[in-house]
Design a protein around this motif. Structure first.
Motif, PDB file in Angstrom:
ATOM      1  N   ALA A 122       0.839  -1.211   0.000  1.00 54.14           N
ATOM      2  CA  ALA A 122       0.000   0.000   0.000  1.00 54.14           C
ATOM      3  C   ALA A 122       0.867   1.252   0.000  1.00 54.14           C
ATOM      4  O   ALA A 122       0.568   2.229  -0.685  1.00 54.14           O
ATOM      5  CB  ALA A 122      -0.939  -0.002   1.202  1.00 54.14           C
ATOM      6  N   GLY A 123       1.958   1.185   0.755  1.00 55.45           N
ATOM      7  CA  GLY A 123       2.811   2.371   0.911  1.00 55.45           C
ATOM      8  C   GLY A 123       3.559   2.752  -0.346  1.00 55.45           C
ATOM      9  O   GLY A 123       4.026   3.886  -0.477  1.00 55.45           O
ATOM     10  N   ALA A 124       3.651   1.830  -1.282  1.00 54.46           N
ATOM     11  CA  ALA A 124       4.375   2.121  -2.526  1.00 54.46           C
ATOM     12  C   ALA A 124       3.553   2.992  -3.476  1.00 54.46           C
ATOM     13  O   ALA A 124       4.086   3.522  -4.439  1.00 54.46           O
ATOM     14  CB  ALA A 124       4.754   0.808  -3.220  1.00 54.46           C
ATOM     15  N   ILE A 125       2.254   3.126  -3.215  1.00 53.08           N
ATOM     16  CA  ILE A 125       1.389   3.837  -4.163  1.00 53.08           C
ATOM     17  C   ILE A 125       1.300   5.322  -3.793  1.00 53.08           C
ATOM     18  O   ILE A 125       0.971   5.648  -2.647  1.00 53.08           O
ATOM     19  CB  ILE A 125      -0.047   3.260  -4.156  1.00 53.08           C
ATOM     20  CG1 ILE A 125      -0.038   1.726  -4.124  1.00 53.08           C
ATOM     21  CG2 ILE A 125      -0.821   3.762  -5.369  1.00 53.08           C
ATOM     22  CD1 ILE A 125      -1.411   1.114  -3.915  1.00 53.08           C
ATOM     23  N   PRO A 126       1.554   6.213  -4.758  1.00 50.63           N
ATOM     24  CA  PRO A 126       1.381   7.641  -4.466  1.00 50.63           C
ATOM     25  C   PRO A 126      -0.044   7.938  -3.989  1.00 50.63           C
ATOM     26  O   PRO A 126      -1.003   7.290  -4.431  1.00 50.63           O
ATOM     27  CB  PRO A 126       1.635   8.324  -5.819  1.00 50.63           C
ATOM     28  CG  PRO A 126       2.459   7.348  -6.587  1.00 50.63           C
ATOM     29  CD  PRO A 126       2.032   5.985  -6.125  1.00 50.63           C
ATOM     30  N   ASN A 127      -0.173   8.911  -3.129  1.00 50.55           N
ATOM     31  CA  ASN A 127      -1.445   9.380  -2.541  1.00 50.55           C
ATOM     32  C   ASN A 127      -1.999   8.475  -1.435  1.00 50.55           C
ATOM     33  O   ASN A 127      -2.848   8.902  -0.659  1.00 50.55           O
ATOM     34  CB  ASN A 127      -2.566   9.559  -3.586  1.00 50.55           C
ATOM     35  CG  ASN A 127      -2.343  10.766  -4.458  1.00 50.55           C
ATOM     36  OD1 ASN A 127      -1.659  11.703  -4.069  1.00 50.55           O
ATOM     37  ND2 ASN A 127      -2.900  10.743  -5.655  1.00 50.55           N
ATOM     38  N   MET A 128      -1.554   7.214  -1.366  1.00 51.41           N
ATOM     39  CA  MET A 128      -2.119   6.316  -0.363  1.00 51.41           C
ATOM     40  C   MET A 128      -1.649   6.719   1.029  1.00 51.41           C
ATOM     41  O   MET A 128      -0.501   7.111   1.233  1.00 51.41           O
ATOM     42  CB  MET A 128      -1.705   4.872  -0.658  1.00 51.41           C
ATOM     43  CG  MET A 128      -2.340   3.843   0.256  1.00 51.41           C
ATOM     44  SD  MET A 128      -4.139   3.900   0.240  1.00 51.41           S
ATOM     45  CE  MET A 128      -4.518   2.291  -0.423  1.00 51.41           C
ATOM     46  N   GLN A 129      -2.558   6.631   1.992  1.00 50.10           N
ATOM     47  CA  GLN A 129      -2.230   6.849   3.403  1.00 50.10           C
ATOM     48  C   GLN A 129      -2.482   5.529   4.137  1.00 50.10           C
ATOM     49  O   GLN A 129      -3.337   4.748   3.715  1.00 50.10           O
ATOM     50  CB  GLN A 129      -3.141   7.923   4.003  1.00 50.10           C
ATOM     51  CG  GLN A 129      -3.250   9.196   3.163  1.00 50.10           C
ATOM     52  CD  GLN A 129      -4.489   9.998   3.534  1.00 50.10           C
ATOM     53  OE1 GLN A 129      -4.412  10.884   4.359  1.00 50.10           O
ATOM     54  NE2 GLN A 129      -5.637   9.684   2.948  1.00 50.10           N
ATOM     55  N   ILE A 130      -1.749   5.299   5.212  1.00 53.56           N
ATOM     56  CA  ILE A 130      -1.916   4.050   5.965  1.00 53.56           C
ATOM     57  C   ILE A 130      -2.045   4.357   7.454  1.00 53.56           C
ATOM     58  O   ILE A 130      -1.194   5.027   8.036  1.00 53.56           O
ATOM     59  CB  ILE A 130      -0.717   3.100   5.751  1.00 53.56           C
ATOM     60  CG1 ILE A 130      -0.454   2.870   4.263  1.00 53.56           C
ATOM     61  CG2 ILE A 130      -0.964   1.766   6.466  1.00 53.56           C
ATOM     62  CD1 ILE A 130       0.812   2.087   3.985  1.00 53.56           C
ATOM     63  N   LEU A 131      -3.108   3.836   8.045  1.00 48.04           N
ATOM     64  CA  LEU A 131      -3.336   3.973   9.492  1.00 48.04           C
ATOM     65  C   LEU A 131      -3.475   2.597  10.124  1.00 48.04           C
ATOM     66  O   LEU A 131      -4.148   1.728   9.564  1.00 48.04           O
ATOM     67  CB  LEU A 131      -4.633   4.746   9.749  1.00 48.04           C
ATOM     68  CG  LEU A 131      -4.577   6.271   9.861  1.00 48.04           C
ATOM     69  CD1 LEU A 131      -5.982   6.808  10.131  1.00 48.04           C
ATOM     70  CD2 LEU A 131      -3.628   6.712  10.962  1.00 48.04           C
ATOM     71  N   THR A 132      -2.850   2.440  11.297  1.00 48.41           N
ATOM     72  CA  THR A 132      -2.928   1.149  11.984  1.00 48.41           C
ATOM     73  C   THR A 132      -3.165   1.355  13.474  1.00 48.41           C
ATOM     74  O   THR A 132      -2.261   1.744  14.197  1.00 48.41           O
ATOM     75  CB  THR A 132      -1.600   0.378  11.849  1.00 48.41           C
ATOM     76  OG1 THR A 132      -0.558   1.258  12.273  1.00 48.41           O
ATOM     77  CG2 THR A 132      -1.353  -0.093  10.468  1.00 48.41           C
ATOM     78  N   PRO A 133      -4.371   1.093  13.948  1.00 46.39           N
ATOM     79  CA  PRO A 133      -4.630   1.205  15.381  1.00 46.39           C
ATOM     80  C   PRO A 133      -3.976   0.052  16.142  1.00 46.39           C
ATOM     81  O   PRO A 133      -3.832  -1.051  15.610  1.00 46.39           O
ATOM     82  CB  PRO A 133      -6.152   1.108  15.470  1.00 46.39           C
ATOM     83  CG  PRO A 133      -6.559   0.341  14.252  1.00 46.39           C
ATOM     84  CD  PRO A 133      -5.554   0.674  13.182  1.00 46.39           C
ATOM     85  N   CYS A 134      -3.592   0.329  17.395  1.00 43.62           N
ATOM     86  CA  CYS A 134      -2.990  -0.745  18.200  1.00 43.62           C
ATOM     87  C   CYS A 134      -3.984  -1.314  19.202  1.00 43.62           C
ATOM     88  O   CYS A 134      -3.721  -2.339  19.806  1.00 43.62           O
ATOM     89  CB  CYS A 134      -1.723  -0.254  18.908  1.00 43.62           C
ATOM     90  SG  CYS A 134      -2.039   0.850  20.293  1.00 43.62           S
ATOM     91  N   ASP A 135      -5.106  -0.638  19.409  1.00 41.65           N
ATOM     92  CA  ASP A 135      -6.104  -1.142  20.359  1.00 41.65           C
ATOM     93  C   ASP A 135      -7.482  -0.594  19.980  1.00 41.65           C
ATOM     94  O   ASP A 135      -7.591   0.270  19.097  1.00 41.65           O
ATOM     95  CB  ASP A 135      -5.696  -0.794  21.804  1.00 41.65           C
ATOM     96  CG  ASP A 135      -5.905   0.681  22.157  1.00 41.65           C
ATOM     97  OD1 ASP A 135      -6.133   1.502  21.248  1.00 41.65           O
ATOM     98  OD2 ASP A 135      -5.815   1.008  23.361  1.00 41.65           O
ATOM     99  N   PRO A 136      -8.528  -1.082  20.637  1.00 46.61           N
ATOM    100  CA  PRO A 136      -9.882  -0.640  20.260  1.00 46.61           C
ATOM    101  C   PRO A 136     -10.094   0.865  20.407  1.00 46.61           C
ATOM    102  O   PRO A 136     -10.870   1.451  19.660  1.00 46.61           O
ATOM    103  CB  PRO A 136     -10.787  -1.428  21.217  1.00 46.61           C
ATOM    104  CG  PRO A 136      -9.983  -2.631  21.592  1.00 46.61           C
ATOM    105  CD  PRO A 136      -8.567  -2.176  21.618  1.00 46.61           C
ATOM    106  N   LEU A 137      -9.387   1.487  21.352  1.00 48.77           N
ATOM    107  CA  LEU A 137      -9.557   2.937  21.533  1.00 48.77           C
ATOM    108  C   LEU A 137      -9.050   3.686  20.304  1.00 48.77           C
ATOM    109  O   LEU A 137      -9.665   4.654  19.848  1.00 48.77           O
ATOM    110  CB  LEU A 137      -8.809   3.406  22.783  1.00 48.77           C
ATOM    111  CG  LEU A 137      -9.286   2.777  24.094  1.00 48.77           C
ATOM    112  CD1 LEU A 137      -8.336   3.157  25.239  1.00 48.77           C
ATOM    113  CD2 LEU A 137     -10.704   3.218  24.429  1.00 48.77           C
TER     114      LEU A 137
END
Lengths: 309, 277
Positions: A122-137
């Motif tokens: 995903a990170g290789a694509i221009p414009n793409m953003q990546i979010l990763t939560p570590c817990d339910p909050l």
């Protein structure tokens, strides 16, 4: 995480008729079933047809909607990759691609269902953003971001269920694109993100028992990455440890090494990632992480004494 | 303006004159750039023209209520010519086609005036149009989404995911035309996949309302679309000729991509001159 995501999205979808869920045959558990029942015109199950899932999301977004493509990570990102790249990223549309059970969370389903290299892809694509939560909050905060603030394509990398709360007492709030301190410390800094954050906490606890003061920082936004924040950590701490449930290439560990070189950082930098391998093991999530060398015990053994740099 | 008014006012003689004029303009452009997809632009020209001049409705400010998406993006010079003639493209933009000064490339790009989505990679347009049509339906705009597909593009599995989806969701505000010129880059589509034909049966089997007809019969195309039942997605399989309008380009595969030399240009322009039938 799955239920918190669905519950949070349901809340925002009640208020905003532009929110759609386009799902590819993933069972609408809990609150998602409620969304499907309450707003059948905005919960679309395409069946086992991931390319049209992404294409339809693009079409909806081109007409002003805010769609979420929703299925298991390997099928929301890998199968329709070129639709994600062209329809969503090339056109820079506000679509959230939800990757359920990323990493090796689907630990009994085998390599077909493990997204070990999704951040790199995903990170290789221009414009793409990546979010990763570590817990339910964090799931709640990030779902809010995706539903309300987001302006472009975004890959939301989720676990599945049973994740403990880790950010209740975090000194920093969640801010998109900014490294988040979850625990303060002076000697050692652990950088991590996602479901494996609980292992980062175990490692931090163990090192503290050995007398070190350990900070834990959450690199929850993998793109755009908080490079300044990471460089600051590399300069401020004698030892920086990256713990990452992702392949060694194209994720946080490899980027941290690049940044350390570019910043001429003097710290010790130790990285722990999934192997660059399909390992053909089945068991619990912890079993799979251990098979990749990512158990707290294995990491601690490799680290040796906290004082040694 | 409604589509019925369009139909009543659609002048087949004027459409034929536009067809010749647009083809001449495309050939002139072909003399300045090395690659233009002439064959595929000529085969879909009447369908694209009929959509703009016989179907797409505008509000009082001139903005289109309906949407057109050219899924076979490589034929976009046909769309550019029409957008230029309608004054939607900025003046002079066509002259800068495929140059660093201009905005127009060999495939349509979202953000260019009149371009509803980026296409060029085949098999994307129909899925996006299903999403667009659903959004219009839920907003209650009454807008229709028009799409032109290539027949080569029907070989993409993603196209069939969208065909299935449009039918299952009963997307009735979706009108799709296939430019069935029977050619792809390497030869005839009916030789690549002989068992795929006739096409119309396949769409019928997937629950679409269908019609098969001459894809260069502008008046017939407008009539077929306006007379559709409209309770489900509509597919018009247009039997077309690649390179239509210039005898030596018709059904000759090299004109998928090449430009004419000066002698060929002269001969082609003569065939497309005003007053010819």
């Amino acid at each position: 995480m799955r239920n918190t995501f669905a519950e949070t999205l349901y809340g925002f979808a009640q208020a905003d008729p532009r929110i759609y869920v386009v799902a590819a045959d993933i069972s609408p558990a809990g609150p998602m079933a409620k969304f499907a029942a309450d707003s059948p015109e905005r919960f679309i199950n395409v069946g086992v047809a991931e390319q049209v899932m992404i294409g339809m999301c693009a079409g909806l977004a081109l007409k002003g909607m805010r769609p979420f493509a929703y299925t298991i990570a390997t099928f929301s990102l890998y199968r329709p990759f070129e639709m994600v790249r062209v329809d969503l990223c090339y056109q820079n549309l506000p679509v959230t691609v939800v990757g359920m059970g990323a990493g090796v969370v689907y630990s009994q389903l085998g390599g077909t269902h493990n997204a070990q290299e999704d951040v790199a892809v995903a990170g290789a694509i221009p414009n793409m953003q990546i979010l990763t939560p570590c817990d339910p909050l964090e799931v709640r905060e990030m779902t809010r971001f995706c539903a309300v603030d987001n302006r472009g394509p975004l890959y939301l990398r989720l676990g599945k269920s049973g994740e403990p709360k880790l950010t209740e007492t975090a000194p920093d709030p969640f801010v998109f694109g900014r490294l988040r301190t979850l625990r303060k410390g002076k000697d050692v800094c652990i950088l991590s993100y996602g479901v494996i954050m609980k292992t980062a906490f175990e490692v931090a606890d163990a090192l503290e028992r050995q007398g070190a003061s350990v900070a834990v920082m959450n690199s929850h936004t993998l793109k755009p990455m908080d490079e300044e924040g990471i460089v600051r950590a590399l300069r401020d701490y004698k030892r920086v440890i990256v713990i990452e449930e992702h392949a060694p290439q194209g994720g946080l560990a490899s980027r941290a090494k690049q940044l350390a070189w570019e910043a001429k950082a003097g710290c010790t930098l130790q990285t722990f990632t999934l192997k660059d391998a399909f390992i053909h093991c089945y068991g619990s999530h912890d079993d799979l992480l251990a098979a990749h060398g990512l158990s707290a015990a294995a990491i601690l053994a490799a680290l040796g004494s906290p004082g040694r740099t | 303006m409604t589509s019925r008014q369009h139909r009543n006012s659609f002048d087949p003689l004027a459409a034929r004159a536009r067809g010749r004029r647009f083809r001449r303009r495309i050939l002139e452009m072909a003399m300045t750039v090395p690659a233009l997809h002439i064959g595929g632009a000529f085969s879909c020209l009447e369908m694209v023209d009929a959509i703009y001049h016989g179907m797409m409705r505008q509000d009082s400010s001139g903005a289109y209520l309906d949407t057109f998406l050219l899924s076979k993006g490589h034929g976009c010079v046909a769309q550019y010519i029409i957008l230029d003639a309608l004054g939607i493209l900025p003046k002079g933009e066509l002259e800068k086609y495929c140059t660093i000064e201009g905005k127009l490339g060999m495939h349509p790009d979202y953000g260019v005036p009149g371009i509803a989505a980026s296409t060029g990679s085949l098999g994307h347009g129909l899925s996006m149009s299903v999403g667009m049509a659903i959004a219009e339906r839920h907003k209650g705009t009454g807008a229709t989404v028009y799409v032109v597909l290539s027949d080569g593009e029907l070989q993409e599995g993603s196209t069939w995911e969208a065909v299935l989806m449009a039918s299952s969701l009963k997307v009735s505000n979706l009108v799709v035309m296939v430019d069935n010129n029977d050619f792809q880059t390497v030869g005839r589509t009916s030789i690549t996949h002989p068992s795929f034909y006739p096409l119309v049966d396949k769409f019928e089997a997937f629950g679409w309302e269908t019609v098969e007809m001459d894809g260069h019969d502008s008046e017939g195309i407008v009539r077929a679309v306006s007379e559709r039942r409209g309770d489900r997605p509509f597919m018009l399989v247009g039997k077309t000729v690649k390179g239509k309008g210039v005898s030596f380009m018709e059904n000759v595969v090299i004109w998928h991509y090449r430009s004419p030399n000066p002698e060929e240009f002269k001969a082609a322009m003569a065939e497309l001159a005003e007053g010819r039938p």
